[in-house]
Design an enzyme around this catalytic site. Structure first.
Site, PDB file in Angstrom:
ATOM      1  N   SER A  11       6.201  -1.879  -1.730  1.00  0.00           N
ATOM      2  CA  SER A  11       6.176  -2.864  -2.836  1.00  0.00           C
ATOM      3  C   SER A  11       5.191  -2.466  -3.929  1.00  0.00           C
ATOM      4  O   SER A  11       4.170  -3.118  -4.135  1.00  0.00           O
ATOM      5  CB  SER A  11       5.886  -4.288  -2.316  1.00  0.00           C
ATOM      6  OG  SER A  11       4.766  -4.353  -1.470  1.00  0.00           O
ATOM      7  N   GLY A  65       0.843  -1.199   0.000  1.00  0.00           N
ATOM      8  CA  GLY A  65       0.000   0.000   0.000  1.00  0.00           C
ATOM      9  C   GLY A  65       0.873   1.242   0.000  1.00  0.00           C
ATOM     10  O   GLY A  65       2.093   1.156   0.185  1.00  0.00           O
ATOM     11  N   LEU A  66       0.240   2.361  -0.204  1.00  0.00           N
ATOM     12  CA  LEU A  66       0.949   3.641  -0.264  1.00  0.00           C
ATOM     13  C   LEU A  66       1.639   3.982   1.053  1.00  0.00           C
ATOM     14  O   LEU A  66       1.265   3.459   2.111  1.00  0.00           O
ATOM     15  CB  LEU A  66      -0.049   4.762  -0.592  1.00  0.00           C
ATOM     16  CG  LEU A  66      -0.672   4.757  -1.992  1.00  0.00           C
ATOM     17  CD1 LEU A  66      -1.845   5.745  -2.050  1.00  0.00           C
ATOM     18  CD2 LEU A  66       0.381   5.116  -3.046  1.00  0.00           C
ATOM     19  N   SER A  67       2.601   4.877   0.981  1.00  0.00           N
ATOM     20  CA  SER A  67       3.205   5.420   2.195  1.00  0.00           C
ATOM     21  C   SER A  67       2.115   6.103   3.024  1.00  0.00           C
ATOM     22  O   SER A  67       1.333   6.888   2.488  1.00  0.00           O
ATOM     23  CB  SER A  67       4.280   6.440   1.796  1.00  0.00           C
ATOM     24  OG  SER A  67       4.813   7.066   2.940  1.00  0.00           O
ATOM     25  N   GLY A  68       2.040   5.776   4.283  1.00  0.00           N
ATOM     26  CA  GLY A  68       1.030   6.403   5.143  1.00  0.00           C
ATOM     27  C   GLY A  68      -0.317   5.692   5.148  1.00  0.00           C
ATOM     28  O   GLY A  68      -1.238   6.105   5.859  1.00  0.00           O
ATOM     29  N   ALA A  69      -0.449   4.621   4.388  1.00  0.00           N
ATOM     30  CA  ALA A  69      -1.738   3.912   4.336  1.00  0.00           C
ATOM     31  C   ALA A  69      -2.026   3.178   5.641  1.00  0.00           C
ATOM     32  O   ALA A  69      -3.182   2.946   5.994  1.00  0.00           O
ATOM     33  CB  ALA A  69      -1.753   2.928   3.165  1.00  0.00           C
ATOM     34  N   GLY A  70      -0.954   2.817   6.356  1.00  0.00           N
ATOM     35  CA  GLY A  70      -1.157   2.137   7.641  1.00  0.00           C
ATOM     36  C   GLY A  70      -0.491   0.764   7.723  1.00  0.00           C
ATOM     37  O   GLY A  70      -0.768   0.001   8.645  1.00  0.00           O
ATOM     38  N   LYS A  71       0.404   0.463   6.802  1.00  0.00           N
ATOM     39  CA  LYS A  71       1.039  -0.857   6.770  1.00  0.00           C
ATOM     40  C   LYS A  71       1.795  -1.184   8.061  1.00  0.00           C
ATOM     41  O   LYS A  71       1.614  -2.259   8.627  1.00  0.00           O
ATOM     42  CB  LYS A  71       2.044  -0.951   5.599  1.00  0.00           C
ATOM     43  CG  LYS A  71       1.434  -0.804   4.227  1.00  0.00           C
ATOM     44  CD  LYS A  71       2.477  -0.943   3.131  1.00  0.00           C
ATOM     45  CE  LYS A  71       3.596   0.097   3.188  1.00  0.00           C
ATOM     46  NZ  LYS A  71       3.117   1.512   3.111  1.00  0.00           N
ATOM     47  N   SER A  72       2.639  -0.265   8.498  1.00  0.00           N
ATOM     48  CA  SER A  72       3.466  -0.549   9.680  1.00  0.00           C
ATOM     49  C   SER A  72       2.608  -0.716  10.928  1.00  0.00           C
ATOM     50  O   SER A  72       2.789  -1.661  11.704  1.00  0.00           O
ATOM     51  CB  SER A  72       4.478   0.565   9.921  1.00  0.00           C
ATOM     52  OG  SER A  72       5.415   0.580   8.878  1.00  0.00           O
TER      53      SER A  72
END
Lengths: 177, 177
Positions: A88, A14-21
């Site tokens: 990714s 997902g995009l940067s800031g989407a909430g992956k981490s």
């Protein structure tokens, strides 16, 4: 070995800031609570340890993602849930990693670009939009959403708790938990 | 978790042709027979998957070894015996990896350079001595033997079976088996 003791790759994209981490951390907690072994391969940590010197060209991004995939596979085949949380952005590269290991679960953290820009957790979009960061995914570099991800969470419509619940429920359905 | 279920890093070091790959394969077999999970991180495989593009300068070798060490640690802390079989010529770099993980067992595959040149398993010494391979360990690049390795095997004096037995016995003494 029962399915429930099996390792697998849980691949956030997902995009940067989407909430992956954030989501990967919360999911890891819940999985550990359930007795699973878990490793999080975070984009930044992996870049530091496995890919120092690589930039953000398509080729370098692909190399980085393949390295993460290689390590995730080594972990998963030894019974670990290998969670990855790198942007990714390229579909073909994610699908390549998928092809290297049977137990691969793709989680699309679907959040509209406008929302990510609004949040701008790390202050990176501001810089990217000002032209200070070249090749920034979603701004000056492509993001290719998955076509058939096993799991989709919409972090602009759900709380993190709801997203985690969605992921865990789906992992149960897929017989990984 | 009992000590016997614990993962650890079994780090082979030695000249090209000393016997690292052969021994690591035989030791892996015996460990699997005893119910351990084992991964071999072979120099060539890791270069292909984690370090493509790196050369053989001291800096590049160090980077490669640190990457192997990072992956070995991830595996070991999840209960896997991570066996590495790269030349890893620099003492300081091996000691750096040792410092990152408590359960680190160094195996010095001690074989005199003349013997390795005599065997020349891969035909590399011939080329190196003819000046066709720059920075070849032992010929045109240094090899720094360990000062206090947990295990030493002398492949010019022992059969492979004897060397394997030496390693396994010592792992038992160290309470890893």
């Amino acid at each position: 070995m029962s399915n429930k003791e099996k390792g697998f790759i849980l691949w956030f994209t997902g995009l940067s800031g989407a909430g992956k981490s954030t989501l990967s951390g919360l999911v890891a907690e819940e999985l550990r609570r359930r007795g699973k072994k878990v490793e999080i391969l975070d984009g930044d940590e992996v870049r530091e340890n496995l890919s120092k010197g690589l930039g953000f060209s398509k080729e370098d991004r692909d190399t980085n993602i393949k390295r993460i995939g290689f390590v995730a596979k080594l972990l998963a085949r030894n019974g670990v849930v290998a969670i990855t949380a790198a942007i990714s952005p390229y579909r073909e590269t994610r699908d390549y990693v998928r092809s290297t290991y049977p137990d691969f679960v793709e989680v699309f953290v679907d959040c509209p670009l406008e929302k990510c820009i609004e949040r701008d957790v790390k202050g990176l979009y501001k810089k990217a939009l000002a032209g200070e960061i070249p090749q920034f995914t979603g701004v000056s570099d492509p993001y290719e959403p998955p076509l058939n991800p096993e799991i989709v969470v919409k972090t602009h419509e759900q709380t993190h708790e709801e997203s985690v619940a969605t992921i865990i429920r789906r992992l149960e359905e897929l017989n990984y938990l």
